[in-house]
Design a protein around this motif. Structure first.
Motif, PDB file in Angstrom:
ATOM      1  N   GLY A 126       0.791  -1.223   0.000  1.00  0.00           N
ATOM      2  CA  GLY A 126       0.000   0.000   0.000  1.00  0.00           C
ATOM      3  C   GLY A 126       0.823   1.271   0.000  1.00  0.00           C
ATOM      4  N   SER A 127       2.130   1.175  -0.136  1.00  0.00           N
ATOM      5  CA  SER A 127       3.000   2.348  -0.107  1.00  0.00           C
ATOM      6  C   SER A 127       2.838   3.174  -1.383  1.00  0.00           C
ATOM      7  CB  SER A 127       4.459   1.921   0.026  1.00  0.00           C
ATOM      8  OG  SER A 127       5.317   3.010  -0.222  1.00  0.00           O
ATOM      9  N   GLU A 128       2.699   4.481  -1.193  1.00  0.00           N
ATOM     10  CA  GLU A 128       2.598   5.378  -2.336  1.00  0.00           C
ATOM     11  C   GLU A 128       3.897   5.412  -3.143  1.00  0.00           C
ATOM     12  OE1 GLU A 128       3.204   7.898   1.454  1.00  0.00           O
ATOM     13  OE2 GLU A 128       2.118   6.106   0.870  1.00  0.00           O
ATOM     14  N   TRP A 129       5.019   5.113  -2.508  1.00  0.00           N
ATOM     15  CA  TRP A 129       6.301   5.087  -3.213  1.00  0.00           C
ATOM     16  C   TRP A 129       6.411   3.864  -4.108  1.00  0.00           C
ATOM     17  CZ3 TRP A 129       8.624   9.569  -2.905  1.00  0.00           C
ATOM     18  CH2 TRP A 129       8.419  10.361  -1.776  1.00  0.00           C
ATOM     19  N   VAL A 130       5.792   2.770  -3.711  1.00  0.00           N
ATOM     20  CA  VAL A 130       5.821   1.542  -4.510  1.00  0.00           C
ATOM     21  C   VAL A 130       4.818   1.628  -5.646  1.00  0.00           C
ATOM     22  CG1 VAL A 130       5.357  -0.942  -4.456  1.00  0.00           C
ATOM     23  CG2 VAL A 130       6.636   0.133  -2.597  1.00  0.00           C
ATOM     24  N   ARG A 131       3.621   2.125  -5.358  1.00  0.00           N
ATOM     25  CA  ARG A 131       2.555   2.199  -6.360  1.00  0.00           C
ATOM     26  C   ARG A 131       2.738   3.357  -7.330  1.00  0.00           C
ATOM     27  NH1 ARG A 131      -2.963   1.539  -2.813  1.00  0.00           N
ATOM     28  NH2 ARG A 131      -2.700  -0.652  -2.265  1.00  0.00           N
ATOM     29  N   THR A 144       7.887   9.743   4.548  1.00  0.00           N
ATOM     30  CA  THR A 144       6.525   9.473   5.001  1.00  0.00           C
ATOM     31  C   THR A 144       5.932   8.384   4.121  1.00  0.00           C
ATOM     32  OG1 THR A 144       6.283  11.768   5.680  1.00  0.00           O
ATOM     33  CG2 THR A 144       4.270  10.491   5.459  1.00  0.00           C
ATOM     34  N   VAL A 145       5.424   7.334   4.761  1.00  0.00           N
ATOM     35  CA  VAL A 145       4.795   6.222   4.047  1.00  0.00           C
ATOM     36  C   VAL A 145       3.457   5.948   4.706  1.00  0.00           C
ATOM     37  CG1 VAL A 145       4.995   3.815   3.335  1.00  0.00           C
ATOM     38  CG2 VAL A 145       7.049   5.234   3.497  1.00  0.00           C
ATOM     39  N   LYS A 146       2.385   6.050   3.924  1.00  0.00           N
ATOM     40  CA  LYS A 146       1.023   5.807   4.403  1.00  0.00           C
ATOM     41  C   LYS A 146       0.700   6.645   5.641  1.00  0.00           C
ATOM     42  CE  LYS A 146      -0.497   1.562   4.383  1.00  0.00           C
ATOM     43  NZ  LYS A 146      -0.602   0.082   4.535  1.00  0.00           N
ATOM     44  N   GLY A 147       1.161   7.904   5.632  1.00  0.00           N
ATOM     45  CA  GLY A 147       0.853   8.822   6.711  1.00  0.00           C
ATOM     46  C   GLY A 147       1.759   8.729   7.922  1.00  0.00           C
ATOM     47  N   SER A 148       2.658   7.787   7.966  1.00  0.00           N
ATOM     48  CA  SER A 148       3.575   7.652   9.108  1.00  0.00           C
ATOM     49  C   SER A 148       4.984   8.042   8.680  1.00  0.00           C
ATOM     50  CB  SER A 148       3.595   6.207   9.621  1.00  0.00           C
ATOM     51  OG  SER A 148       2.321   5.845  10.094  1.00  0.00           O
ATOM     52  N   LYS A 149       5.676   8.732   9.578  1.00  0.00           N
ATOM     53  CA  LYS A 149       7.054   9.159   9.273  1.00  0.00           C
ATOM     54  C   LYS A 149       8.047   8.095   9.740  1.00  0.00           C
ATOM     55  CE  LYS A 149       6.307  14.097   9.257  1.00  0.00           C
ATOM     56  NZ  LYS A 149       6.340  14.228   7.833  1.00  0.00           N
ATOM     57  N   GLU A 208      18.350  12.023   0.111  1.00  0.00           N
ATOM     58  CA  GLU A 208      18.211  12.601   1.447  1.00  0.00           C
ATOM     59  C   GLU A 208      16.736  12.839   1.746  1.00  0.00           C
ATOM     60  OE1 GLU A 208      19.986  14.236  -0.999  1.00  0.00           O
ATOM     61  OE2 GLU A 208      21.929  13.400  -0.503  1.00  0.00           O
ATOM     62  N   GLY A 209      16.014  11.799   2.058  1.00  0.00           N
ATOM     63  CA  GLY A 209      14.618  11.929   2.447  1.00  0.00           C
ATOM     64  C   GLY A 209      13.664  12.067   1.277  1.00  0.00           C
ATOM     65  N   GLU A 210      12.408  12.330   1.622  1.00  0.00           N
ATOM     66  CA  GLU A 210      11.357  12.304   0.607  1.00  0.00           C
ATOM     67  C   GLU A 210      11.384  13.512  -0.309  1.00  0.00           C
ATOM     68  OE1 GLU A 210       7.315  13.634   2.574  1.00  0.00           O
ATOM     69  OE2 GLU A 210       8.338  12.170   3.828  1.00  0.00           O
ATOM     70  N   ALA A 217      13.922  14.879  -1.823  1.00  0.00           N
ATOM     71  CA  ALA A 217      14.772  14.548  -2.965  1.00  0.00           C
ATOM     72  C   ALA A 217      14.080  13.544  -3.889  1.00  0.00           C
ATOM     73  CB  ALA A 217      16.104  13.990  -2.485  1.00  0.00           C
ATOM     74  N   LEU A 218      13.302  12.652  -3.311  1.00  0.00           N
ATOM     75  CA  LEU A 218      12.576  11.679  -4.130  1.00  0.00           C
ATOM     76  C   LEU A 218      11.427  12.333  -4.887  1.00  0.00           C
ATOM     77  CD1 LEU A 218      12.474   8.658  -1.652  1.00  0.00           C
ATOM     78  CD2 LEU A 218      13.767   8.805  -3.778  1.00  0.00           C
ATOM     79  N   GLU A 219      10.741  13.263  -4.234  1.00  0.00           N
ATOM     80  CA  GLU A 219       9.630  13.949  -4.895  1.00  0.00           C
ATOM     81  C   GLU A 219      10.114  14.767  -6.090  1.00  0.00           C
ATOM     82  OE1 GLU A 219       7.898  16.073  -1.640  1.00  0.00           O
ATOM     83  OE2 GLU A 219       6.642  14.359  -1.045  1.00  0.00           O
ATOM     84  N   ALA A 220      11.326  15.261  -6.020  1.00  0.00           N
ATOM     85  CA  ALA A 220      11.879  16.029  -7.148  1.00  0.00           C
ATOM     86  C   ALA A 220      12.036  15.157  -8.384  1.00  0.00           C
ATOM     87  CB  ALA A 220      13.218  16.632  -6.741  1.00  0.00           C
ATOM     88  N   LEU A 221      12.204  13.860  -8.205  1.00  0.00           N
ATOM     89  CA  LEU A 221      12.334  12.939  -9.353  1.00  0.00           C
ATOM     90  C   LEU A 221      11.025  12.804 -10.125  1.00  0.00           C
ATOM     91  CD1 LEU A 221      14.380   9.903  -8.010  1.00  0.00           C
ATOM     92  CD2 LEU A 221      15.058  11.494  -9.795  1.00  0.00           C
ATOM     93  N   SER A 222       9.912  12.852  -9.405  1.00  0.00           N
ATOM     94  CA  SER A 222       8.626  12.601 -10.068  1.00  0.00           C
ATOM     95  C   SER A 222       8.078  13.826 -10.778  1.00  0.00           C
ATOM     96  CB  SER A 222       7.615  12.080  -9.051  1.00  0.00           C
ATOM     97  OG  SER A 222       7.450  13.015  -7.993  1.00  0.00           O
ATOM     98  N   ARG A 223       8.745  14.957 -10.653  1.00  0.00           N
ATOM     99  CA  ARG A 223       8.278  16.175 -11.332  1.00  0.00           C
ATOM    100  C   ARG A 223       8.764  16.235 -12.742  1.00  0.00           C
ATOM    101  NH1 ARG A 223      10.033  19.767  -6.386  1.00  0.00           N
ATOM    102  NH2 ARG A 223       8.544  18.969  -4.910  1.00  0.00           N
TER     103      ARG A 223
END
Length: 196
Positions: A104-109, A128-133, A186-188, A190-196
């Motif tokens: 159910g992870s948003e990073w996996v899906r 943050t994964v499924k609302g938990s840090k 370095e955390g989410e 940096a990962l979010e920058a990839l999806s843009r």
């Protein structure tokens, strides 16, 4: 009167021990010599120990794993069990507060490119994964081949409650070639920058 009791006490005592040489009994010597002679004769008269009839009859080709053909499918479930299940668990539920869930992870899906980079480079810091840090370190798996990484990614994207599509090995090859990153993300942010 005092000498007589001492004489009786001396008579009751054993003789003082001697330090004379006491040879091995002849019977024990003959048994030991016989065993040595028997062992030498046995070794000289038996067949050599490198005969294949004495051990495993399988050939080296039978014992070695079958070579994987180029382009053949990789067992993503087996690779997940060997590389990922220790932290993320066989159920994909992770360990609360320690290792994030993959089920159910948003990073996996989500975007396959982000997942490919997570597997190639790893992540350190808060995510943050499924609302938990979660605060920790996920190691990079760049030592695995592109097809092995694609097998793992495809397995976790299609397992448990996840219903995302497979990830091609070409995506990993492209990200490995294009990426100049040598450190984990370095955390989410940096990962979010990839999806843009």
């Amino acid at each position: 009167m005092s000498q007589e009791p001492a004489t009786r006490a001396q008579q009751r005592e054993n003789e003082d021990p001697e330090e004379a040489v006491r040879p091995m009994p002849l019977a024990a010597l003959l048994v030991a010599a016989g065993m040595v002679v028997w062992a030498v004769v046995y070794i000289l008269t038996t067949e050599p120990l490198n005969l294949s009839s004495l051990g495993d009859q399988r050939t080296r080709a039978e014992l070695s794993a079958p070579a994987q053909a180029a382009g053949a499918a990789v067992d993503g479930k087996a690779l997940y069990a060997a590389q990922c299940a220790a932290c993320h668990q066989a159920t994909g539920a992770g360990l609360p507060g320690v290792f994030p869930p993959l089920d159910g992870s948003e990073w996996v899906r989500g975007e396959p490119r982000v997942l490919a980079n997570i597997l190639l480079h790893g992540v350190t810091g808060e995510i943050t994964v499924k609302g938990s840090k979660y605060q920790g370190v996920m190691p990079a798996f760049s030592q695995l081949s592109d097809s092995e990484l694609a097998g793992i990614a495809s397995f976790i994207r299609g397992s448990w409650s996840n219903r995302a599509g497979d990830v091609p090995a070409e995506l990993f090859a492209r990200e490995r070639k294009d990426g100049q990153r040598t450190t984990p993300f370095e955390g989410e942010a940096a990962l979010e920058a990839l999806s843009r």
